[in-house]
Design an enzyme around this catalytic site. Structure first.
Site, short mmCIF file in Angstrom:
data_model
loop_
_atom_site.label_atom_id
_atom_site.label_comp_id
_atom_site.label_asym_id
_atom_site.label_seq_id
_atom_site.Cartn_x
_atom_site.Cartn_y
_atom_site.Cartn_z
N LYS A 43 -44.58 34.48 91.75
CA LYS A 43 -44.29 33.97 93.09
C LYS A 43 -43.16 34.78 93.74
CE LYS A 43 -41.21 30.49 91.05
NZ LYS A 43 -41.01 29.05 90.77
N TYR A 298 -15.34 45.34 108.30
CA TYR A 298 -15.02 44.27 109.26
C TYR A 298 -13.95 43.32 108.74
CZ TYR A 298 -19.47 45.51 111.52
OH TYR A 298 -20.50 46.16 112.14
C1 LIG Z 1 -40.82 29.02 89.32
C2 LIG Z 1 -41.54 28.12 88.44
C3 LIG Z 1 -41.82 28.49 87.12
C4 LIG Z 1 -41.24 29.73 86.46
O1 LIG Z 1 -39.86 29.54 86.20
P1 LIG Z 1 -39.04 30.60 85.35
O2 LIG Z 1 -37.79 29.91 84.97
O3 LIG Z 1 -38.82 31.79 86.23
O4 LIG Z 1 -39.88 30.95 84.17
C5 LIG Z 1 -42.64 27.66 86.37
N1 LIG Z 1 -43.13 26.52 86.88
C6 LIG Z 1 -42.85 26.11 88.14
C7 LIG Z 1 -43.41 24.83 88.64
C8 LIG Z 1 -42.04 26.88 88.96
O5 LIG Z 1 -41.76 26.47 90.20
#
Ligand SMILES: *Cc1c(COP(=O)(O)O)cnc(C)c1O
Length: 434
Positions: A43, A298
């Site tokens: 994702k 800045y």
């Molecule tokens: C993002 C997410 C994961 C993966 O999490 P990690 O800690 O990066 O492995 C797994 N399950 C859900 C529902 C998530 O939102």
């Protein structure tokens, strides 16, 4: 596979994505969690690493199970891998008022966290004349998304009604026409941990216990016509994948560890046998002598204590480097760390490289390692400490202005296959034990 990473734009700030390290990390995780299997979470543009690079590299190494958060991410991934890829893609965050037919048509599986989402999945199945596959997502204690106990009751009731309707319809079809398939089917059950990054935390044991009782109930009550025989059961995220023994479920949903980042506060990636996949580099664009008292950037929040040299480096919050790291962070030039002085601006930052006699050799055009593995340059974990956040956020927020460039040959780490002349990844068999 359709494909191809986005064309490079020639950005000065560049993220090198080491696909060989990615595959190594994935194999390390797969070995750790076996007999559970790896579902790769890609994702948010593969946590900022570019899904266009990451997903095809994992696919070429034989991995077939992917997860993203949103429907647009899932549809894009399905298109990237191609219609005949044999990959399975799960997503779990969507508006139940949205049209999900693109998911159904692409065979994307949906995590269901409300009765409304279930209705949306059924509607998409009906609208397309196909079956929408779903994973029931249970809130076992995180208190975020997922079905509560009473929402689960509603869902089970709905499924019983749907099973009754479908079997009546199937009976009618048997005499009048071709069989119809149910508009939806349960292919998985999932939950998500709150505190798995704290090994031994009692909240995790509580969640496991609650999941077991939910699972028993689902085994007993899910209508058999509306469920797959081989339900996929996924609980573990990255920290749970590395800390629970045995790892629960048929698959793990692991993200951050694939990118070579530690999910634990007190353990480095190296201690976990992981290699950071992203190296963020930039260049020195200016070097100048400045007198004692000269301010930097800045607000002039930093002033040179003595005559010194300032080096200007491309990269700022417009590239995703948090402004809060000004006067805290460091970067590496020619193997040596230098402090980021003054505020980080949208596009640039200033280093105090010291007077010439202190020997720091920094020249215009030098490569700067902004994020490295801790030795080559500051780690994402160091950036996280400077920015009062976690490594996840550091890499995920690297902005689209930064080119992602793949290095390392995808699939080479799966070289057993290539060397023996086995067929490349286009076939649907699973490569090496994912
Ligand atoms: C993002 C997410 C994961 C993966 O999490 P990690 O800690 O990066 O492995 C797994 N399950 C859900 C529902 C998530 O939102």
């Amino acid at each position: 596979m359709a494909a191809a990473a986005q064309a490079a734009t020639g950005s000065v700030v560049t993220a090198r994505i080491d696909t060989a390290a990615l595959i190594d990390n994935a194999r390390t995780v797969a070995a750790r969690v076996a007999p559970a299997r790896l579902m790769a979470v890609v994702k948010a543009d593969a946590y900022g690493h570019s899904i266009d690079i990451v997903a095809p590299a994992l696919y070429a190494a034989g991995l077939r199970d992917f997860a993203v958060a949103t429907v647009p991410e899932a549809v894009a991934l399905s298109q990237l891998l191609g219609p005949d890829s044999g990959a399975r893609i799960l997503c779990w965050l969507f508006d139940s008022a949205a049209d999900l037919t693109a998911c159904t048509c692409a065979g994307i599986e949906l995590g269901i966290s409300t009765p409304e989402a279930l209705e949306a999945a059924i509607a998409a199945g009906r609208a397309t004349g196909r079956t929408q596959d779903v994973h029931l997502k249970l809130d076992t204690g995180l208190g975020r998304n997922g079905l509560s106990l009473s929402q689960l009751d509603t869902v089970l009731e709905r499924l019983r009604a749907l099973a009754a309707e479908s079997s009546i319809a199937a009976g009618a079809q048997a005499t009048t026409g071709p069989p119809t398939s149910a508009p939806m089917r349960v292919t998985g059950i999932m939950t998500h941990f709150a505190n798995a990054d704290i090994p031994g935390d009692p909240a995790t044991a509580d969640q496991l216990h609650r999941f077991d009782s939910f699972y028993g109930r689902l085994q007993a009550e899910l209508p058999s016509d509306l469920r797959a025989d081989d339900l996929r059961v996924t609980l573990a995220n990255s920290p749970a994948s590395l800390s629970l023994d045995p790892v629960p479920g048929s698959h793990v949903r692991a993200g951050v560890i694939l990118y070579g980042l530690s999910p634990f506060e007190n353990r480095t990636a190296a201690q976990l046998g992981l290699t950071p996949v992203m190296t963020l580099t930039s260049r020195v664009l200016n070097v100048k002598n400045v007198p004692a008292g000269q301010g930097a950037s800045y607000g002039l929040t930093y002033r040179a204590a003595h005559d010194t040299r300032f080096a200007l480096v491309a990269g700022g919050y417009g590239d995703g480097l948090p402004r809060i790291a000004g006067n805290r962070g460091e970067v590496t030039v020619r193997g040596r760390r230098y402090p980021i002085v003054g505020r980080i601006a949208m596009d640039q930052m200033v280093l105090d490289i010291g007077p010439a006699e202190t020997g720091g050799e920094v020249a215009i055009g030098d490569e700067v390692v902004v994020i490295g593995d801790g030795a080559t340059g500051p780690s994402a974990e160091e950036w996280a400490a400077w920015c009062e956040t976690i490594n996840y956020e550091i890499v995920t927020c690297i902005s689209p202005r930064v080119d992602r460039i793949a290095v390392g040959a995808p699939g080479e780490a799966a070289a057993g296959e290539a060397a023996t002349g086995a067929p490349p990844a286009a076939d649907h068999t699973r490569g090496g034990g994912w």
